[in-house]
Structures are given as structure tokens and as C-alpha cells.
Design a protein around this motif. Structure first.
Motif, mmCIF file in Angstrom:
data_model
loop_
_atom_site.group_PDB
_atom_site.id
_atom_site.type_symbol
_atom_site.label_atom_id
_atom_site.label_comp_id
_atom_site.label_asym_id
_atom_site.label_seq_id
_atom_site.Cartn_x
_atom_site.Cartn_y
_atom_site.Cartn_z
ATOM 1 N N PRO A 23 0.701 -1.240 0.244
ATOM 2 C CA PRO A 23 -0.215 -0.266 -0.095
ATOM 3 C C PRO A 23 0.862 1.182 0.015
ATOM 4 N N PHE A 24 0.515 2.211 -0.681
ATOM 5 C CA PHE A 24 1.282 3.680 -1.085
ATOM 6 C C PHE A 24 0.310 4.415 -0.665
ATOM 7 N N THR A 25 -0.770 4.387 -0.278
ATOM 8 C CA THR A 25 -1.778 5.735 0.008
ATOM 9 C C THR A 25 -1.058 6.428 1.194
ATOM 10 N N ASP A 26 -0.417 6.016 2.116
ATOM 11 C CA ASP A 26 0.124 6.896 3.375
ATOM 12 C C ASP A 26 1.427 7.624 2.875
ATOM 13 N N LEU A 27 2.021 7.246 1.897
ATOM 14 C CA LEU A 27 3.403 7.988 1.604
ATOM 15 C C LEU A 27 3.007 9.701 1.270
ATOM 16 N N PRO A 28 3.985 10.322 1.792
ATOM 17 C CA PRO A 28 3.884 11.610 1.597
ATOM 18 C C PRO A 28 3.739 12.087 0.008
ATOM 19 N N PRO A 29 3.427 13.169 -0.565
ATOM 20 C CA PRO A 29 3.528 13.577 -1.771
ATOM 21 C C PRO A 29 4.776 13.969 -2.088
ATOM 22 N N ALA A 30 5.393 13.714 -3.412
ATOM 23 C CA ALA A 30 6.706 13.864 -3.637
ATOM 24 C C ALA A 30 7.025 15.360 -3.793
ATOM 25 N N PRO A 31 7.748 15.813 -2.803
ATOM 26 C CA PRO A 31 8.239 17.249 -2.589
ATOM 27 C C PRO A 31 8.380 18.089 -3.880
ATOM 28 N N GLU A 32 8.155 19.377 -3.780
ATOM 29 C CA GLU A 32 8.154 20.244 -5.036
ATOM 30 C C GLU A 32 9.541 20.609 -5.062
ATOM 31 N N SER A 33 10.134 20.925 -3.868
ATOM 32 C CA SER A 33 11.831 21.591 -4.005
ATOM 33 C C SER A 33 12.437 20.755 -3.203
ATOM 34 N N ALA A 34 13.812 20.927 -3.353
ATOM 35 C CA ALA A 34 14.808 20.301 -2.604
ATOM 36 C C ALA A 34 14.833 20.580 -1.121
ATOM 37 N N ALA A 35 14.334 21.890 -0.944
ATOM 38 C CA ALA A 35 14.229 22.294 0.433
ATOM 39 C C ALA A 35 13.311 21.343 1.333
ATOM 40 N N ALA A 36 12.217 21.027 0.700
ATOM 41 C CA ALA A 36 11.292 19.991 1.254
ATOM 42 C C ALA A 36 11.737 18.538 1.214
ATOM 43 N N VAL A 37 12.736 18.079 0.779
ATOM 44 C CA VAL A 37 13.099 16.909 0.685
ATOM 45 C C VAL A 37 13.406 15.976 1.795
ATOM 46 N N PRO A 38 14.242 16.784 2.985
ATOM 47 C CA PRO A 38 14.397 15.845 4.328
ATOM 48 C C PRO A 38 13.122 15.592 5.027
ATOM 49 N N GLU A 39 12.209 16.402 4.994
ATOM 50 C CA GLU A 39 10.970 16.061 5.968
ATOM 51 C C GLU A 39 10.166 15.119 5.267
ATOM 52 N N ALA A 40 10.065 14.976 3.780
ATOM 53 C CA ALA A 40 9.251 14.210 2.886
ATOM 54 C C ALA A 40 10.002 12.924 3.031
ATOM 55 N N ALA A 41 11.077 13.215 2.975
ATOM 56 C CA ALA A 41 12.163 11.720 2.900
ATOM 57 C C ALA A 41 11.963 10.820 4.222
ATOM 58 N N ARG A 42 11.957 11.637 5.399
ATOM 59 C CA ARG A 42 11.660 10.883 6.725
ATOM 60 C C ARG A 42 10.457 10.235 6.728
ATOM 61 N N LEU A 43 9.398 10.934 6.390
ATOM 62 C CA LEU A 43 7.954 10.472 6.334
ATOM 63 C C LEU A 43 7.950 9.258 5.449
ATOM 64 N N ALA A 44 8.449 9.465 4.024
ATOM 65 C CA ALA A 44 8.378 8.243 3.277
ATOM 66 C C ALA A 44 9.025 7.115 3.837
ATOM 67 N N LEU A 45 10.283 7.161 4.448
ATOM 68 C CA LEU A 45 10.883 6.062 5.221
ATOM 69 C C LEU A 45 10.177 5.415 6.257
ATOM 70 N N ALA A 46 9.448 6.106 6.839
ATOM 71 C CA ALA A 46 8.571 5.797 8.117
ATOM 72 C C ALA A 46 7.649 4.769 7.645
ATOM 73 N N VAL A 47 6.834 5.391 6.378
ATOM 74 C CA VAL A 47 5.815 4.425 5.853
ATOM 75 C C VAL A 47 6.396 3.205 5.399
ATOM 76 N N LEU A 48 7.506 3.244 4.472
ATOM 77 C CA LEU A 48 8.238 2.009 3.922
ATOM 78 C C LEU A 48 8.568 1.117 5.020
ATOM 79 N N VAL A 49 9.402 1.475 6.116
ATOM 80 C CA VAL A 49 9.483 0.831 7.041
ATOM 81 C C VAL A 49 8.287 -0.065 7.890
#
Length: 182
Positions: free
Chosen positions: A135-161
Motif C-alpha cells: 500500500p502506498f496511500t500513506d506516502l507523503p506527496p513527492a516534494p516540489e523543491s529540494a528544501a522539502a526533501v528531508p521532511e518528505a524523505a523521513r515520512l516516506a521512510l517511516a511508511v516504507l519501514v
């Protein structure tokens, strides 16, 4: 049972993402969150990050997430170290006193035998290949900019884990119980 993954996301992880920004550039602003999440997963572990920001259960030899070639949804693939199948585990009359060995382990992690080990005795290592939709519905949206990458990456990893743990924990629990002495 040991956890399937343990996250170690710190300031070093954010710096690691900045260092490898080119790996994420094509996923920024994507309508689907899947490609970004898969790219972040690849960046979080070996060989890109060694030893990695995700520490896995010792039986997990490989674990990847990819967009499905069929429809772009999220797919997991994992290779697990397994004990010998029941059909050959007992009786062991087939071994013919050759000293067959199972998976070697180093500090609790299942590893390939060395060339020296293989030159000395035969090895038979069983693996299980797990491939499943995730299931991928809980993944955060892909960030629009590089500045938003760290937060989105942490959220994405939490869902994948979480999803990898839900998928693999029942299997790993059975495998660990099957090989426990006594």
C-alpha cells in the motif's frame, strides 16, 4: 523477535540526501509519491549509504521497493536467509559425511561464505524471495523543491519501514522460531 528495521535518521541523513540530490531530482513534483519513496529507500541503505540509515533484521539479505512495471504502484522485493527445507533438513543421510554447512553468520548477520570456506566444505544456503504489492496511500506527496526533501524523505521512510515490517515480520518470526535451538 528483533525488529525488521531500525531507523537511524539524524542530521547525517539530511546531509546524505543533499549530497545525493541528483538521485532525487527527477522525482521532485511528481504526481505519484512512489518514485520519490523508492529513491529515498535506495539512498538510505547500502551501497549508497554504508552502513546505512536503516538497520535490518539479520535474515534480510536484500530489500528493495520499486514502482510496479505493470501500473506504477509500489512493489516490495526481499530476499531472506532461510533454513534448509524440511525435505532435506532431516534425516541428513544425503550429506554423505561431506560436512555440509548452512548460512554462516558474522556478529549475528547472515553472510556469504568466504572462498576459503567453500574450498574447505560444501555449503547449501536456502533463500526465500518475497515479492508483493505494498500500500502506498500513506506516502507523503513527492516534494516540489529540494528544501522539502528531508521532511518528505523521513515520512516516506517511516511508511516504507512500517509496510516492510508488516509484510515480513510474520515470515521472519516463523523462520527464527524454526531455527531456535531446543
Amino acid at each position: 523477535m528483533r525488529p525488521v528495521w531500525a531507523e537511524r535518521l539524524d542530521e547525517g541523513f539530511d546531509q546524505h540526501l543533499r549530497t545525493h540530490h541528483e538521485s532525487l531530482a527527477t522525482t521532485l513534483g511528481d504526481i505519484s509519491p512512489v518514485a520519490f519513496a523508492c529513491a529515498v529507500w535506495r539512498l538510505a541503505g547500502p551501497p549508497t549509504a554504508d552502513p546505512g540509515y536503516l538497520h535490518r533484521h539479520p535474515r534480510v539479505l536484500t530489500a528493495v521497493f520499486t514502482p510496479s512495471a505493470w501500473d506504477g504502484t509500489l512493489t516490495a522485493s526481499a530476499t531472506l536467509a532461510a533454513p534448509w527445507p524440511a525435505a532435506i533438513a532431516w534425516p541428513r543421510d544425503w550429506v554423505a559425511d561431506r560436512g555440509w554447512r548452512d548460512w554462516p553468520s558474522l556478529f549475528g548477520q547472515y553472510v556469504d561464505p568466504t572462498a576459503r570456506d567453500i574450498a574447505a566444505v560444501p555449503h547449501l544456503r536456502s533463500t526465500l524471495l518475497v515479492e508483493a504489492p505494498v500500500p502506498f496511500t500513506d506516502l507523503p506527496p513527492a516534494p516540489e523543491s529540494a528544501a522539502a526533501v528531508p521532511e518528505a524523505a523521513r515520512l516516506a521512510l517511516a511508511v516504507l519501514v512500517r509496510e516492510a515490517s508488516a509484510l515480513l515480520t510474520p515470515i521472519l518470526t516463523r523462520l527464527d522460531a524454526a531455527t531456535r535451538p531446543g
